[in-house]
Write a protein that holds these residues in place. Structure first.
Motif, short mmCIF file in Angstrom:
data_model
loop_
_atom_site.label_atom_id
_atom_site.label_comp_id
_atom_site.label_asym_id
_atom_site.label_seq_id
_atom_site.Cartn_x
_atom_site.Cartn_y
_atom_site.Cartn_z
N MET A 1 -4.04 1.45 -55.75
CA MET A 1 -5.66 0.90 -55.71
C MET A 1 -5.61 0.02 -54.81
SD MET A 1 -8.19 -0.62 -58.68
CE MET A 1 -7.22 -1.64 -59.54
N ASN A 2 -6.37 0.25 -53.80
CA ASN A 2 -6.62 -0.87 -52.54
C ASN A 2 -7.37 -1.99 -53.14
OD1 ASN A 2 -9.24 -0.40 -52.05
ND2 ASN A 2 -8.76 0.99 -50.58
N ARG A 3 -7.32 -3.16 -52.16
CA ARG A 3 -8.12 -4.27 -52.79
C ARG A 3 -9.40 -4.07 -52.74
NH1 ARG A 3 -7.49 -9.83 -49.28
NH2 ARG A 3 -8.50 -11.35 -50.78
N PHE A 4 -10.24 -3.23 -51.83
CA PHE A 4 -11.54 -3.13 -51.98
C PHE A 4 -12.03 -2.58 -53.39
CE2 PHE A 4 -15.27 -0.50 -51.33
CZ PHE A 4 -16.14 -1.47 -50.37
N ASP A 5 -11.36 -1.74 -53.81
CA ASP A 5 -11.41 -1.13 -55.16
C ASP A 5 -11.58 -2.25 -56.38
OD1 ASP A 5 -11.68 1.39 -54.19
OD2 ASP A 5 -9.62 1.77 -54.72
N SER A 6 -11.11 -3.60 -56.06
CA SER A 6 -11.00 -4.56 -57.15
C SER A 6 -12.41 -5.48 -57.02
CB SER A 6 -9.75 -5.51 -57.07
OG SER A 6 -9.83 -5.85 -55.89
N TYR A 7 -13.20 -5.09 -56.15
CA TYR A 7 -14.26 -6.16 -55.72
C TYR A 7 -15.45 -5.69 -56.71
CZ TYR A 7 -12.43 -7.59 -51.08
OH TYR A 7 -11.24 -8.16 -50.35
N LYS A 12 -19.34 -4.81 -52.86
CA LYS A 12 -18.92 -3.63 -52.38
C LYS A 12 -20.23 -2.87 -51.47
CE LYS A 12 -15.69 -1.70 -55.40
NZ LYS A 12 -15.33 -0.69 -56.50
#
Length: 52
Positions: A1-7, A12
């Protein structure tokens, strides 16, 4: 999972809007508003100095 997915979803959406649609004027206004808001929140989170 990349950082963008955690926002959050709202962040987003904002980032996608900035990358795909926003005009220069909109970007400048968003930058001012976000900067003010972030700075205000940072001040709230700073430990308060006690006056003795």
């Amino acid at each position: 999972m990349n950082r963008f997915d955690s926002y959050t979803r709202s962040l987003k959406k904002l980032l996608r809007y900035i990358l795909q649609v926003a005009t220069l004027e909109q970007l400048e206004e968003m930058e001012r508003v976000l900067s003010r808001t972030i700075n205000a929140r940072k001040e709230q989170l700073k430990p308060k100095k006690k006056i003795v």
